[in-house]
Design an enzyme around this catalytic site. Structure first.
Site, PDB file in Angstrom:
ATOM      1  N   LEU A  71      28.494  17.122  47.180  1.00  0.00           N
ATOM      2  CA  LEU A  71      29.790  17.564  46.495  1.00  0.00           C
ATOM      3  C   LEU A  71      29.599  17.913  45.007  1.00  0.00           C
ATOM      4  CD1 LEU A  71      29.677  13.397  46.788  1.00  0.00           C
ATOM      5  CD2 LEU A  71      30.488  15.074  47.909  1.00  0.00           C
ATOM      6  N   ASN A 102      21.932  19.557  44.218  1.00  0.00           N
ATOM      7  CA  ASN A 102      21.909  20.994  43.413  1.00  0.00           C
ATOM      8  C   ASN A 102      22.734  21.374  43.354  1.00  0.00           C
ATOM      9  OD1 ASN A 102      23.456  20.951  45.992  1.00  0.00           O
ATOM     10  ND2 ASN A 102      22.057  23.138  46.660  1.00  0.00           N
ATOM     11  N   HIS A 187      13.994  21.615  52.586  1.00  0.00           N
ATOM     12  CA  HIS A 187      15.041  22.564  52.530  1.00  0.00           C
ATOM     13  C   HIS A 187      13.668  23.415  53.065  1.00  0.00           C
ATOM     14  CE1 HIS A 187      17.474  25.307  51.569  1.00  0.00           C
ATOM     15  NE2 HIS A 187      16.795  25.925  51.428  1.00  0.00           N
ATOM     16  N   ASN A 286      23.204  28.090  55.471  1.00  0.00           N
ATOM     17  CA  ASN A 286      21.524  28.439  55.350  1.00  0.00           C
ATOM     18  C   ASN A 286      21.274  27.270  56.307  1.00  0.00           C
ATOM     19  OD1 ASN A 286      19.220  29.380  55.262  1.00  0.00           O
ATOM     20  ND2 ASN A 286      19.307  28.691  53.171  1.00  0.00           N
ATOM     21  N   ASP A 313      25.750  17.900  56.218  1.00  0.00           N
ATOM     22  CA  ASP A 313      25.384  19.245  54.843  1.00  0.00           C
ATOM     23  C   ASP A 313      27.007  19.016  54.863  1.00  0.00           C
ATOM     24  OD1 ASP A 313      24.002  20.873  53.883  1.00  0.00           O
ATOM     25  OD2 ASP A 313      22.849  22.789  54.771  1.00  0.00           O
ATOM     26  N   HIS A 317      32.945  25.689  49.444  1.00  0.00           N
ATOM     27  CA  HIS A 317      33.307  26.571  48.162  1.00  0.00           C
ATOM     28  C   HIS A 317      34.122  26.831  48.456  1.00  0.00           C
ATOM     29  CE1 HIS A 317      28.841  27.499  48.559  1.00  0.00           C
ATOM     30  NE2 HIS A 317      28.326  27.414  49.489  1.00  0.00           N
ATOM     31  N   GLY A 332      27.372  28.082  53.776  1.00  0.00           N
ATOM     32  CA  GLY A 332      28.000  26.704  53.626  1.00  0.00           C
ATOM     33  C   GLY A 332      28.851  26.582  54.283  1.00  0.00           C
TER      34      GLY A 332
END
Ligand code: DOR
Ligand code: ZN
Length: 440
Positions: A71, A102, A187, A286, A313, A317, A332
């Site tokens: 988010l 992250n 991950h 990824n 996932d 972006h 992404g």
């Protein structure tokens, strides 16, 4: 009171897949019966207004729970924030989302976890639960204060976006997380094997002349982590599994009784490396899109339960970032608003997986594994639920997306099968594909 009349209910938590009448009162499921008269409904309403929804030809299921969403708040609100992301969630049929850690700064302290939770509450759409990092600063060295972060409301721990390269740190993380009862979400990506690869290594990467990431970059870490979970008895969840080899390793670990669960992303079930075009960075993700054989193994693994759950996932972006050349664009795919429809259209309609298994893998099992409320329509539980119209078609257009991100491979495409009404604790938050204003 809500009366969802003659709707096909799929509730794997109660092994229900049949036409029902569902009554919702004071935010909770009151009851579910195969037939009921209007008079009986009015009696139960005791003077309260009854909103009747004709459910014929539609499905009703527990709101989906997505255990893997990015988010971006705090720090990268140009990509997404908790308000836009949780609106995108309810538009896509998700009533609970777990927010990856992250961000900038990363969620490695209790106060930061509390901030994420609070922002989710302020937004007032899907339930937003923070995930804390495993290591301070996500540097892969020193563990966070796990017990304290649990107090702050984290639902799990993960350094997602980065692998924990140091096996001893991973072992300690599994060991210490046992004290909290929470899972470590891994991950799996060996940094040295992955190098600066851009897509899965194979025929397609060779043809395109793009540097490849070998499948082993994922599976060697899957192997390591299940061994460490077995040794410690820690609770391990493997994020975005993408290779046939990983599926086999998980299958064998489960047969030995290892405390491991796994998720797969819709894009790995639907797309493959051959779909990648240098001009379309939306497919740069990824772990990378894998081979057709991998994709078949993932579908088989999801059908037989080796892979427990589906997770998006969702990785938003900005357009500026994704407009860069393929080698420089970030990894992404933004998917909260398209994931369920894409899975319905590309997997359920062609008969590759049952609709019941999809709902189980995206609501009931995530709730059970992560100890969350939701994932069920049992009487007495909060009415987090989705009314899904299997015939509804929509062109995925930039203007209709409520996420800030546009990095989806389905842009311009028509998908079939969408959530047309979504409730969070009995409160209608999406109607006819439009996200409603929160009440406060
Ligand atoms: O494609 C990805 N994007 N994979 C990840 O693991 C991280 C994510 C992100 O944060 O953008
Ligand atoms: Zn990841």
């Amino acid at each position: 009171m809500w009366w969802l009349k003659d709707v096909w209910v799929i509730d794997p938590s109660q092994k229900i897949s049949s036409p029902q009448n569902v009554l919702i009162q004071e935010g909770k499921v009151l009851e579910m019966v195969s037939s009921i008269t209007e008079e009986e409904v009015l009696n139960k309403a005791q003077g309260e207004e009854v909103e009747t929804v004709n459910g014929q030809g539609k499905f009703l299921f527990p709101g989906l729970i997505d255990v893997h969403t990015h988010l971006r708040e705090p720090g990268q609100e140009d990509k997404e924030d908790i308000f836009s992301g949780s609106r995108a969630a309810v538009r896509g049929g998700f009533t609970t989302i777990l927010a990856m850690a992250n961000t900038q700064p990363v969620i490695d302290k209790r106060a930061l976890a509390e901030f994420v939770r609070l922002q989710g509450e302020r937004a007032g759409y899907a339930h937003v639960l923070p995930i804390g990092t495993v290591t301070k600063g996500m540097h892969g060295q020193e563990l966070v204060e796990m017990a304290d972060m649990k107090e702050g409301g984290v639902a799990a721990f993960s350094d997602d976006g980065k692998n924990i390269q140091n096996a001893e740190v991973m072992r300690l993380a599994l060991e210490y997380a046992k004290l909290t009862g929470l899972a470590i979400i891994s991950h799996c990506e060996d940094k040295d094997l992955a190098g600066d690869g851009l897509m899965r290594r194979g025929l397609a990467s060779g043809r395109m002349g793009l540097k490849g990431i070998p499948a082993s970059a994922e599976s060697v870490v899957v192997a390591r982590d299940v061994i460490l979970a077995e040794e410690t008895g820690g609770k391990l969840h493997l994020a975005h599994i993408s290779t046939a080899e990983s599926v086999e390793l998980i299958r064998r670990a489960k047969a030995r009784g290892v405390n491991v669960s796994a998720e797969v992303n819709p894009h790995h079930l639907i797309l493959c490396d051959e779909d990648i075009r240098l001009t379309d960075t939306a497919l740069k993700v990824n772990p990378p899109l894998a081979s057709k054989e991998d994709r078949e193994a993932l579908i088989a693994g999801l059908c037989d339960g080796t892979i427990d759950m589906i997770a998006t996932d969702h990785a938003p972006h900005t357009q500026a970032e994704k407009s860069r050349p393929f080698a420089e664009a970030p990894f992404g795919i933004a998917s909260l608003e398209t994931a369920l429809s894409a899975v319905y259209q590309y997997l359920v309609l062609p008969g590759k997986i049952s609709w019941e298994r999809v709902i189980e893998a995206w609501s009931c099992l995530p709730a059970q594994r992560f100890g969350l409320s939701g994932g069920t329509l049992k009487p007495g539980t909060g009415a987090d639920m989705v009314l899904f119209d299997p015939d509804f078609r929509e062109v995925i257009e930039p203007a209709s997306l409520v996420s800030k991100a546009r990095n989806t491979p389905f842009l311009g495409k028509t998908l079939q099968g969408f959530p047309v009404m979504v409730w969070v604790e009995g409160r209608l938050v999406q109607k006819n594909r439009v996200v409603l204003q929160p009440e406060h």
